[in-house]
Enzyme design. Structure first.
Site, short mmCIF file in Angstrom:
data_model
loop_
_atom_site.label_atom_id
_atom_site.label_comp_id
_atom_site.label_asym_id
_atom_site.label_seq_id
_atom_site.Cartn_x
_atom_site.Cartn_y
_atom_site.Cartn_z
N GLU A 160 0.84 -1.21 0.00
CA GLU A 160 0.00 0.00 0.00
C GLU A 160 0.87 1.25 0.00
O GLU A 160 1.27 1.74 1.06
CB GLU A 160 -0.92 0.02 1.23
N GLU A 249 -6.40 -7.41 -0.45
CA GLU A 249 -6.73 -7.09 0.94
C GLU A 249 -8.08 -6.40 0.97
O GLU A 249 -8.27 -5.40 0.27
CB GLU A 249 -5.64 -6.14 1.48
#
Ligand code: CA
Length: 461
Positions: A160, A249
């Site tokens: 991320e 995710e």
């Protein structure tokens, strides 16, 4: 018959209790990108469902769940087809500070997935990966050397990126460098790239995709309590622009993983999670839920009282989120996958041979009338320096004679025979290194398959 069965053999996982059903990897094999889709070895679009493990960092808590029996639980009780090892990088107890521990945790999950026929994502769980590309290059090259020949493995090179990270100036150059390094070693396994703003700005990647490499996938992450229709629209636009996407995710909570509010765990965002699941199903997108952990927060699948070392877990051990996600994952796949859990944990190598049909059993035993079909490796090879052990096979009267290499003294060999891959019978006793082993095949059914299992006397892990 021989050629047809040989083709079947290539997708066969080789469990000790062989089954006609297939594991996820046995069914789908090598994944690749075709247009904006991830397809399997048959060219069919594939949508996998599973769960992500928590940060692997030392002493954060989630690392205690990096265990083979937890993977077994997700496979057997949830029907998961994919897992994700989230290897923490920069923060305390992460890979930069504690490389051996974190790497070992990743290897535990990958080896478990190989043994069980599951897909596994090796995730560089970083928010600042462009700050240390050398470490990422070295790590992923080591992983590619160690695991790149296994179709199970997917590389996720940047979890991320932050909202201050530039796609064209930071992420894309980093990704091109790491991808090139992996591709020097592994030409084909999927590589997943994160996108800015905690993997929500997938439209920025769609506007400026990585070029010159095959099998690149872009990730988006959502937390149903925070991210809604606007992100689904953005993902769909990115797919329509040509990106293959994966949700490595997602959570049922708000973006922070569902931290307790004034000490109270908040209910999950069920209605919005339902909308997301419908979207993922409609567009056949692979997804992994955050998170396999028992930390006291909404996104954990396990209650705080669930022990990482319990070995088995029941629904009483699951949180509201865990129960929801278990239901999603266990109903995701239209095909029912078999479990490959019947492997001995000590089996590390299987070589399979095909024997052609012949009317004359004597002919079967002519040198060169059988052929090596496939080699499977599980976990660490006991022959690290020389990955394929040389097993010399020759006819010996009405028997086969196998000459066993003497390079390792703690390795055992066993030969099994199958007329048609349905059942396997042992045709030799276990034999140690440096000896000759004679074995006889069923003279009534000389055609078929035999395989040589190589195991260590003790598990190296
Ligand atoms: Ca490969």
């Amino acid at each position: 018959m021989f050629l047809i069965l040989a083709a079947a053999m290539l997708t066969y996982m080789g469990s000790a209790q062989a089954s006609t059903a297939q594991t996820p990897v046995g069914t789908h094999g090598q994944l690749s990108v075709e247009g904006n889709r991830i397809v399997d070895q048959h060219g069919e679009v594939v949508s996998l469902a599973g769960a992500s493990f928590f940060w692997s960092n030392d002493h954060w808590g989630g690392e205690r769940f990096y265990r083979d029996d937890v993977v077994g639980y997700l496979q057997e009780d949830w029907g998961a087809s994919i897992i994700r090892a989230s290897m923490g990088v920069e923060d305390s107890g992460g890979y930069i500070q504690s490389p051996a521990n974190n790497r070992r945790r990743v290897e535990t999950l990958v080896d478990s997935a190989l043994k069980r026929g599951l897909y596994v994502i090796i995730d560089w769980h970083s928010h600042r990966a462009e700050d240390h590309p050398e470490e990422a290059v070295a790590f992923f090259q080591e992983m590619a050397e160690q695991y790149g020949e296994h179709v199970n493995v997917i590389y996720e090179i940047y979890n991320e990126p932050l909202n201050t990270t530039s796609w064209p100036n930071d992420i894309k150059p980093y990704a091109e460098r790491v991808i090139a390094a992996i591709r020097e070693i592994d030409p084909n396994n999927l590589i997943v790239v994160g996108t800015p703003t905690w993997s929500q700005d997938i439209h920025l990647a769609a506007a400026d995709p990585i070029e010159g490499f095959e099998n690149i996938v872009y990730s988006f992450h959502f937390y149903a309590g925070t991210h809604t229709q606007w992100l689904r629209t953005r993902v769909l636009d990115a797919m329509n622009a040509g990106l293959a996407v994966m949700c490595t995710e997602w959570g049922t909570t708000i973006y922070d993983g569902g931290q307790p509010v004034q000490g109270v765990i908040q209910p999950i965002a069920k209605a919005e999670s339902d909308r997301w699941m419908n979207f993922l199903r409609e567009h056949q997108i692979t997804h992994l839920n955050w998170v396999v952990n028992n930390k006291r927060e909404g996104a954990s699948i396990f209650n705080p009282s669930a022990s990482p070392t319990a070995g088995t877990w029941t629904d009483d051990d699951l949180t509201e989120s865990g129960l929801y996600v278990k239901e999603v994952v266990s109903s995701w796949h239209e095909v029912e996958y078999a479990q490959a859990a019947a492997f001995s944990p000590f089996i590390h190598w299987i070589q399979s041979y095909g024997i052609p049909a012949t009317t004359d059993p004597e002919e079967t035993l002519t040198e060169g009338s059988w052929s090596l079909l496939e080699t499977y490796a599980f976990g660490k090879s006991p022959f690290a320096k020389n990955p394929t052990p040389t097993l010399k096979l020759e006819p010996n009267g009405d028997q086969f004679r196998l000459h066993l290499p003497s390079t390792r003294t703690d390795v055992r060999y066993k030969v099994l025979y199958s007329p048609g891959l349905e059942t396997w019978e042992e045709v030799s006793a276990e034999t140690g290194s440096g000896q000759a082993m004679d074995f006889t095949l069923n003279p009534d059914q000389p055609e078929g398959f035999f395989r040589i299992e190589i195991s260590l006397e003790a598990d190296p892990q």
